[in-house]
Scaffold this active site. Structure first.
Site, PDB file in Angstrom:
ATOM      1  N   LYS A 151      28.402  30.022  29.823  1.00  0.00           N
ATOM      2  CA  LYS A 151      28.304  28.870  28.928  1.00  0.00           C
ATOM      3  C   LYS A 151      27.324  29.266  27.815  1.00  0.00           C
ATOM      4  CE  LYS A 151      26.375  25.475  27.733  1.00  0.00           C
ATOM      5  NZ  LYS A 151      25.921  25.342  26.337  1.00  0.00           N
ATOM      6  N   GLU A 226      15.072  31.995  33.761  1.00  0.00           N
ATOM      7  CA  GLU A 226      14.225  32.695  32.785  1.00  0.00           C
ATOM      8  C   GLU A 226      13.859  31.636  31.752  1.00  0.00           C
ATOM      9  OE1 GLU A 226      13.156  35.587  33.225  1.00  0.00           O
ATOM     10  OE2 GLU A 226      14.641  36.717  34.367  1.00  0.00           O
ATOM     11  N   CYS A 260      11.245  34.418  23.847  1.00  0.00           N
ATOM     12  CA  CYS A 260      10.459  33.907  24.976  1.00  0.00           C
ATOM     13  C   CYS A 260       9.246  34.791  25.246  1.00  0.00           C
ATOM     14  CB  CYS A 260      11.337  33.819  26.203  1.00  0.00           C
ATOM     15  SG  CYS A 260      12.228  35.340  26.508  1.00  0.00           S
ATOM     16  N   GLU A 354       4.881  26.232  23.491  1.00  0.00           N
ATOM     17  CA  GLU A 354       5.749  27.292  22.983  1.00  0.00           C
ATOM     18  C   GLU A 354       6.348  26.814  21.654  1.00  0.00           C
ATOM     19  OE1 GLU A 354       9.512  28.056  24.988  1.00  0.00           O
ATOM     20  OE2 GLU A 354       9.106  30.192  24.809  1.00  0.00           O
TER      21      GLU A 354
HETATM   22  P1  NAD Z   1      17.783  25.028  26.118  1.00  0.00           P
HETATM   23  O1  NAD Z   1      17.150  24.895  27.452  1.00  0.00           O
HETATM   24  O2  NAD Z   1      17.861  23.831  25.270  1.00  0.00           O
HETATM   25  O3  NAD Z   1      19.294  25.552  26.245  1.00  0.00           O
HETATM   26  C1  NAD Z   1      19.633  26.739  26.914  1.00  0.00           C
HETATM   27  C2  NAD Z   1      21.067  26.621  27.400  1.00  0.00           C
HETATM   28  O4  NAD Z   1      21.141  25.573  28.347  1.00  0.00           O
HETATM   29  C3  NAD Z   1      22.085  26.291  26.318  1.00  0.00           C
HETATM   30  O5  NAD Z   1      23.303  26.951  26.597  1.00  0.00           O
HETATM   31  C4  NAD Z   1      22.267  24.797  26.492  1.00  0.00           C
HETATM   32  O6  NAD Z   1      23.519  24.327  26.056  1.00  0.00           O
HETATM   33  C5  NAD Z   1      22.130  24.642  27.985  1.00  0.00           C
HETATM   34  N1  NAD Z   1      21.687  23.317  28.416  1.00  0.00           N
HETATM   35  C6  NAD Z   1      20.965  22.396  27.725  1.00  0.00           C
HETATM   36  N2  NAD Z   1      20.794  21.278  28.452  1.00  0.00           N
HETATM   37  C7  NAD Z   1      21.414  21.488  29.627  1.00  0.00           C
HETATM   38  C8  NAD Z   1      21.574  20.699  30.809  1.00  0.00           C
HETATM   39  N3  NAD Z   1      21.059  19.477  30.910  1.00  0.00           N
HETATM   40  N4  NAD Z   1      22.261  21.234  31.839  1.00  0.00           N
HETATM   41  C9  NAD Z   1      22.779  22.478  31.759  1.00  0.00           C
HETATM   42  N5  NAD Z   1      22.677  23.259  30.672  1.00  0.00           N
HETATM   43  C10 NAD Z   1      21.988  22.778  29.622  1.00  0.00           C
HETATM   44  O7  NAD Z   1      17.012  26.210  25.445  1.00  0.00           O
HETATM   45  P2  NAD Z   1      17.224  26.807  23.982  1.00  0.00           P
HETATM   46  O8  NAD Z   1      16.564  25.884  23.037  1.00  0.00           O
HETATM   47  O9  NAD Z   1      18.636  27.173  23.771  1.00  0.00           O
HETATM   48  O10 NAD Z   1      16.429  28.177  24.109  1.00  0.00           O
HETATM   49  C11 NAD Z   1      15.084  28.250  23.882  1.00  0.00           C
HETATM   50  C12 NAD Z   1      14.311  28.342  25.176  1.00  0.00           C
HETATM   51  O11 NAD Z   1      14.785  29.424  25.965  1.00  0.00           O
HETATM   52  C13 NAD Z   1      12.850  28.631  24.949  1.00  0.00           C
HETATM   53  O12 NAD Z   1      12.047  27.811  25.747  1.00  0.00           O
HETATM   54  C14 NAD Z   1      12.685  30.073  25.372  1.00  0.00           C
HETATM   55  O13 NAD Z   1      11.436  30.450  25.784  1.00  0.00           O
HETATM   56  C15 NAD Z   1      13.683  30.182  26.450  1.00  0.00           C
HETATM   57  N6  NAD Z   1      14.082  31.570  26.646  1.00  0.00           N
HETATM   58  C16 NAD Z   1      13.617  32.225  27.765  1.00  0.00           C
HETATM   59  C17 NAD Z   1      13.957  33.555  27.967  1.00  0.00           C
HETATM   60  C18 NAD Z   1      13.493  34.286  29.191  1.00  0.00           C
HETATM   61  O14 NAD Z   1      14.067  35.301  29.506  1.00  0.00           O
HETATM   62  N7  NAD Z   1      12.503  33.819  29.912  1.00  0.00           N
HETATM   63  C19 NAD Z   1      14.754  34.221  27.055  1.00  0.00           C
HETATM   64  C20 NAD Z   1      15.183  33.534  25.923  1.00  0.00           C
HETATM   65  C21 NAD Z   1      14.848  32.202  25.758  1.00  0.00           C
END
Ligand code: NAD
Length: 452
Positions: A151, A226, A260, A354
């Protein structure tokens, strides 16, 4: 879903959203496909993964250009990202033929263990590194004999959709790897709730990670998380200050800070603070922010207007701005690299939260214990850097900082040969490296009685 080019603000394509019914139907197909995929001979599965990697390699430039268009990533970085997907597929293509178990000495018979695939795995991907992060779940999951549903994030579905076509062209059977573009709370959530999905790999915000943990609880579904980070870059006075200052901007502003692992808290030993800031200022001003399709560009735009507004809210009027880099005016979601400086950052949201944008805060510390205390004063624990010429101090500090990925006199975090993941609220489990297969298999123990 409308896909927008963040460098221009213009819509480039619309992508249909996967409905709840379509998600369920995709799960049913993936579960059916897993019955035959797990039985594909290890050597054949390995060959298919290598063919998939070759197909990605043959389309590397196309995939990179697509990411420039969709995510605004600088072309050089986007090539690295497509290359990372290829390399991770190749790395795990060696796994099917090496997925060995144990033979354990026991009385009365023979005892062996098997690493069985889980079944169907859901991989939920964020928008900041669409290709690599998809690959870190996809490649080991396929190698271990699972079928995969990806997804992608709402804003960045294009490369995942193209990679799924390439997989079919490489010979992967239908339904072994499917991409379901859609809304997180709908399509993503459905994958977490669906009993046919045996594991969720989620990369994204800590808030959504927490929700997914709860959604996975009723089915005791396996989960790798992650999540966010607030990593420290610790610069001791005895470090090579020139190199530490020259590299610090890239450790936080690369990918416009949407990383991240961004070292957004820069801790500098008080005795070297002034000199470090003198060196840091021209380094920040020298960061090339601009047209992502230009070869010399180092940093592109933020992903959306909404995200830029959030990033800007961390630098309100009166914020302690030490200096800033440059960014283009006009259309596109641009934000200049920004350095805040504070002796007491307690009331500064950019210090605690963050930002996920190009904003760093520099804070002085007195000694090693003070540096470790400040570095650990966060709910996160993903990565970090330590700059010093004293090897003993480097190792002591690396062992004391509560984070999953530390580098000394460098800012590397992600290398596909080594495990990657977070302490505390930065995540659960590890991706990449030699042990990733364990996260996509169940250990089965079989005892064969040999005594009459
Ligand atoms: P997000 O949590 O909003 O979304 C991530 C994914 O989850 C997207 O595909 C989104 O559609 C999906 N999603 C959103 N709500 C959901 C729900 N209720 N149920 C299931 N899926 C859902 O995050 P973002 O804004 O896309 O990404 C930024 C975040 O990701 C930052 O906090 C960053 O630190 C983190 N990140 C972490 C790593 C790591 O490896 N630790 C790597 C990259 C990004």
């Amino acid at each position: 879903m409308q896909v927008v080019n963040p460098a221009t603000g213009r819509a480039v394509r619309t992508v249909p959203e996967t409905s709840a019914e379509e998600t369920d139907a995709a799960v049913v197909r993936a579960v059916a496909a897993s019955a035959s995929w797990r039985r594909v001979a290890p050597g054949d599965r390995a060959r298919l993964l290598r063919a998939f990697a070759a197909q990605v390699d043959a389309h590397l430039e196309e995939l990179a250009r697509l990411e420039v268009l969709n995510a605004g990533h600088p072309i050089g970085q986007a090539r690295w990202e497509a290359g990372n997907l290829r390399d991770v597929l190749l790395y795990y293509s060696a796994a099917p033929e090496r997925l060995t178990g144990l033979q354990i000495p026991v009385p009365g018979g023979v005892d062996v263990t098997f690493k069985e695939p889980l079944g169907t795995v859901g991989v939920i991907v964020p928008w900041n590194f669409p290709m690599p992060i998809m690959g870190w779940g996809l490649a080991p999951a396929l190698a271990a004999g699972n079928t995969v549903l990806v997804k992608p994030a709402e804003w960045t579905p294009l490369t995942a959709l193209r990679v799924a076509e390439l997989a079919l062209e490489a010979g992967l059977p239908e339904d072994v790897f499917q991409v379901l573009p859609g809304r997180g709370p709908l399509t993503g959530r459905r994958l977490a709730e669906h009993p046919g999905v045996r594991k969720i790999v989620f990369t994204g915000s800590t808030r959504v990670g927490r929700e997914l943990m709860a959604a996975c609880a009723p089915g005791i579904k396996r989960l790798t998380l992650e999540l966010g980070g607030k990593s420290a870059n610790i610069v001791f006075a005895d470090a090579d200050l020139e190199r530490a200052a020259a590299t610090a901007p890239y450790a936080v502003f690369e990918n416009a800070g949407q990383d991240c692992c961004a070292r957004s808290r820069i801790l500098v030993q008080a005795s070297a603070y002034e000199r470090f800031m003198e060196l840091l200022e021209p380094a920040v001003e020298g960061v090339v922010v601009g047209d992502p399709s230009a070869e010399e560009t180092e940093v592109g735009p933020l992903i959306s207007a909404e995200h830029r507004a959030k990033v800007a809210s961390y630098v309100p009027d009166g914020a302690p701005v030490a200096f800033r880099g440059t960014a283009p005016d006009g259309p596109g979601f641009w934000y200049p690299p920004t350095v805040l400086a504070a002796t007491d950052p307690r009331d500064l949201p950019a210090w605690h939260e963050e930002v996920f944008g190009p904003v760093a805060t520099v804070v002085p510390f007195t000694d090693e214990a003070d540096a470790v205390r400040i570095a650990n004063d966060t709910a996160y624990g993903l990565s970090g850097s330590i700059w010093t010429r004293d090897l003993g101090r480097a190792l002591r500090t690396a062992r004391a900082v509560e984070a999953g990925n530390l580098s000394v006199n460098s800012h590397s975090s992600v290398r596909y040969w080594t495990p990657f993941g977070g302490f505390k609220q930065s995540g659960l489990g590890r991706e990449l490296g030699p042990d990733a297969l364990d996260a996509f298999t169940e250990t089965k123990n079989v005892f064969l009685a040999t005594e009459p």
